[in-house]
Motif scaffolding. Structure first.
Motif, short mmCIF file in Angstrom:
data_model
loop_
_atom_site.label_atom_id
_atom_site.label_comp_id
_atom_site.label_asym_id
_atom_site.label_seq_id
_atom_site.Cartn_x
_atom_site.Cartn_y
_atom_site.Cartn_z
N VAL A 88 0.84 -1.19 0.00
CA VAL A 88 0.00 0.00 0.00
C VAL A 88 0.88 1.24 0.00
N ARG A 89 0.64 2.12 -0.94
CA ARG A 89 1.40 3.37 -1.06
C ARG A 89 0.46 4.48 -1.52
N TYR A 90 0.83 5.72 -1.15
CA TYR A 90 0.13 6.87 -1.70
C TYR A 90 1.09 8.05 -1.75
N PRO A 91 0.89 8.99 -2.66
CA PRO A 91 1.76 10.16 -2.74
C PRO A 91 1.35 11.18 -1.69
N GLY A 92 2.31 11.64 -0.90
CA GLY A 92 1.96 12.60 0.14
C GLY A 92 3.17 13.21 0.78
N ILE A 93 2.92 14.01 1.82
CA ILE A 93 4.00 14.71 2.51
C ILE A 93 4.02 14.40 4.00
N GLY A 94 3.14 13.48 4.46
CA GLY A 94 3.17 13.07 5.85
C GLY A 94 2.41 13.99 6.78
N MET A 95 1.33 14.56 6.30
CA MET A 95 0.47 15.36 7.17
C MET A 95 -0.98 14.98 6.91
N VAL A 96 -1.82 15.24 7.91
CA VAL A 96 -3.26 15.03 7.78
C VAL A 96 -3.94 16.35 8.13
N ALA A 97 -4.94 16.72 7.37
CA ALA A 97 -5.69 17.94 7.65
C ALA A 97 -7.17 17.61 7.72
N ARG A 98 -7.90 18.39 8.49
CA ARG A 98 -9.35 18.20 8.54
C ARG A 98 -10.04 19.55 8.37
N GLN A 99 -11.28 19.48 7.91
CA GLN A 99 -12.02 20.69 7.57
C GLN A 99 -12.75 21.25 8.78
N GLY A 100 -12.81 22.57 8.83
CA GLY A 100 -13.59 23.29 9.82
C GLY A 100 -14.04 24.61 9.23
N ASN A 101 -15.36 24.81 9.18
CA ASN A 101 -15.93 26.03 8.58
C ASN A 101 -15.46 26.23 7.15
N GLY A 102 -15.33 25.11 6.43
CA GLY A 102 -14.94 25.18 5.03
C GLY A 102 -13.47 25.37 4.78
N LEU A 103 -12.66 25.42 5.85
CA LEU A 103 -11.22 25.58 5.72
C LEU A 103 -10.52 24.29 6.12
N TRP A 104 -9.30 24.09 5.60
CA TRP A 104 -8.50 22.92 5.96
C TRP A 104 -7.44 23.32 6.98
N PHE A 105 -7.41 22.59 8.11
CA PHE A 105 -6.41 22.83 9.15
C PHE A 105 -5.60 21.56 9.39
N VAL A 106 -4.30 21.70 9.50
CA VAL A 106 -3.42 20.55 9.73
C VAL A 106 -3.69 20.00 11.13
N SER A 107 -4.10 18.74 11.19
CA SER A 107 -4.41 18.11 12.48
C SER A 107 -3.28 17.20 12.95
N ASP A 108 -2.49 16.67 12.03
CA ASP A 108 -1.40 15.77 12.39
C ASP A 108 -0.23 16.01 11.44
N VAL A 109 0.95 16.07 12.00
CA VAL A 109 2.18 16.10 11.21
C VAL A 109 3.03 14.93 11.69
N TYR A 110 3.23 13.93 10.85
CA TYR A 110 3.95 12.73 11.28
C TYR A 110 5.43 13.05 11.51
N ASP A 111 5.93 12.62 12.65
CA ASP A 111 7.32 12.89 13.01
C ASP A 111 8.26 12.36 11.94
N GLY A 112 9.23 13.20 11.57
CA GLY A 112 10.22 12.79 10.57
C GLY A 112 9.75 12.87 9.14
N SER A 113 8.51 13.30 8.91
CA SER A 113 7.95 13.33 7.55
C SER A 113 8.44 14.56 6.79
N PRO A 114 8.23 14.59 5.47
CA PRO A 114 8.59 15.79 4.71
C PRO A 114 7.89 17.04 5.23
N ALA A 115 6.63 16.90 5.64
CA ALA A 115 5.90 18.05 6.18
C ALA A 115 6.56 18.58 7.45
N ALA A 116 6.99 17.66 8.33
CA ALA A 116 7.66 18.07 9.56
C ALA A 116 8.99 18.74 9.25
#
Length: 406
Positions: free
Chosen positions: A119-147
């Motif tokens: 299992v693979r997917y293209p990404g940067i190692g972060m998760v975001a969730r929506q609130g009031n129509g906006l996307w906010f980063v909820s998780d940044v995986y340690d050591g990931s490109p996003a971090a």
């Protein structure tokens, strides 16, 4: 004979109607065959009937995907159970759960993820969730490109390469390249743009690495306080990464430990907390050259744990075991999501998760719907948090107080 006939007619009357849509009907069929609580079937059937016979937009063989997906979500919601959901391949949840449940869908892995079935997917190692129509980063995986790029929890994601953020599509066909992520750290701040490397992410190995990379030492009053985040118990070496950090890694000299159970997924062994509260002694093997292999790690120094709504399933069993053993819990109530789930593929290759078993702790303790309460409640507001983590800071402060008391 009359008894059996009337029983058969009653059973037939209770069966949900068919829509003619192969995806919707297969989802309904799998729930009827596998959902753990038979008492929920009446309201489930009623929900199916409402969707199939909706006077404005009934579910039919020719219904649009969006209508079918909405209908599946509605009938699943009628079950009022965790570990029950519908996931599309344009979401991070889909890929992470596909890896968590890889054994259940093993016959389709090579077709879904050619050529090797990993299992693979293209990404940067972060998760975001929506609130009031906006996307906010909820998780940044340690050591990931996003971090590494400096993306922080709470950042508002405005765009990726100038287009609206999409969990998978924003990074498709960009592995090995950099994307420009435009974000806002405060509601009134000017946007900033960070360049982030896109990688081909394998969920479970990524979680193992994130657990190991999260290990950190803080100094307070001359004492060393260790910290590690258990993102999931579902990876093969989740607890192994924790044990290694404690026994011979970054945290081996810590005077106390802050254990972060704010995870993404549960899973794993129900006795994972034994590392901290078990009675068996530590055990290691030493070869002729003096090399040590730890076969049974036990942490005997103080522990404080962090929980929130991300602490679910196996992580809730973990949190409960710590709580009954007087380990302080800091944060917010856990998810109250403790059932056993299983994944199924639908005809459109979307993923259906169904709760197939109840989960009971001890004689008759159920965390489903109730969760585990923290001993020290600490709220956390996600939007524009700018990386601030009051729950972690409160846990470190509690550990400082424990160490100060000796």
């Amino acid at each position: 004979m009359l008894f059996f006939l009337s029983g058969a007619l009653a059973l037939q009357a209770a069966e949900p109607p068919r829509s003619g849509n192969k995806v919707f009907d297969r989802a309904v069929e799998l729930v009827v065959k596998n959902f753990h609580d038979a008492s929920a079937m009446d309201r489930f059937t009623e929900a199916v009937q409402r969707e199939v016979h909706d006077p404005r937009t009934p579910v039919t063989a020719t219904s649009q995907d969006a209508r079918v997906n909405a209908a599946i979500g509605t009938v699943l919601a009628s079950l009022q159970a965790s570990h029950t959901g519908h996931f599309q391949p344009d979401t991070i949840d889909y890929f992470e759960l596909a890896d968590v449940f890889r054994f259940a869908i093993r016959d389709d892995l090579r077709r879904l993820f050619p050529p090797d079935g990993d299992v693979r997917y293209p990404g940067i190692g972060m998760v975001a969730r929506q609130g009031n129509g906006l996307w906010f980063v909820s998780d940044v995986y340690d050591g990931s490109p996003a971090a590494r790029a400096g993306i922080l929890t709470g950042d508002e994601i405005i765009s990726v390469d100038g287009a609206p953020y999409r969990q998978i599509a924003s990074f498709r066909d960009k592995v090995g390249k950099q994307v420009e992520v435009k974000l806002r750290r405060r509601p009134d701040a000017e946007p900033v743009t960070l360049k982030v490397q896109v990688e081909s992410l394998r969920p479970l190995p990524m979680f193992e690495k994130a657990i190991a990379d999260s290990a950190t030492l803080f100094e307070r009053d001359g004492r060393k306080i260790g910290y590690i985040r258990l993102w999931t118990l579902a990876a093969r070496n989740s607890m192994g990464a924790v044990a290694e950090a404690l026994a011979e890694g970054k945290l081996k000299d810590a005077d106390g430990l802050v254990l972060d159970l704010r995870g993404r997924w549960g899973g794993g062994s129900s006795d994972a907390a034994e590392l901290f509260v078990g009675d068996t002694p530590p055990f290691r093997l030493v070869d002729r050259d003096g090399e040590t292999m730890f076969a049974n790690v036990r942490w005997r120094r103080p522990v404080v744990a962090i929980i929130d709504e991300g602490s679910r399933s196996g992580l809730e069993v973990f949190a409960y075991a710590l709580k009954v053993n007087k380990v302080p819990l800091v944060g917010a109530r856990s998810a109250g999501a403790l059932l056993a789930g299983r994944a199924f593929l639908l005809p459109d290759d979307s993923l259906l998760e169904i709760a197939v078993s109840d989960a009971i702790i001890g004689d008759n303790i159920r965390l489903e719907g109730s969760g585990v309460q923290p001993d020290i409640p600490v709220p956390f507001s996600l939007p524009y948090a700018a990386g601030a983590d009051p729950q972690r800071e409160a846990a470190i402060e509690e550990m400082r107080r424990i160490l100060a008391r000796g």
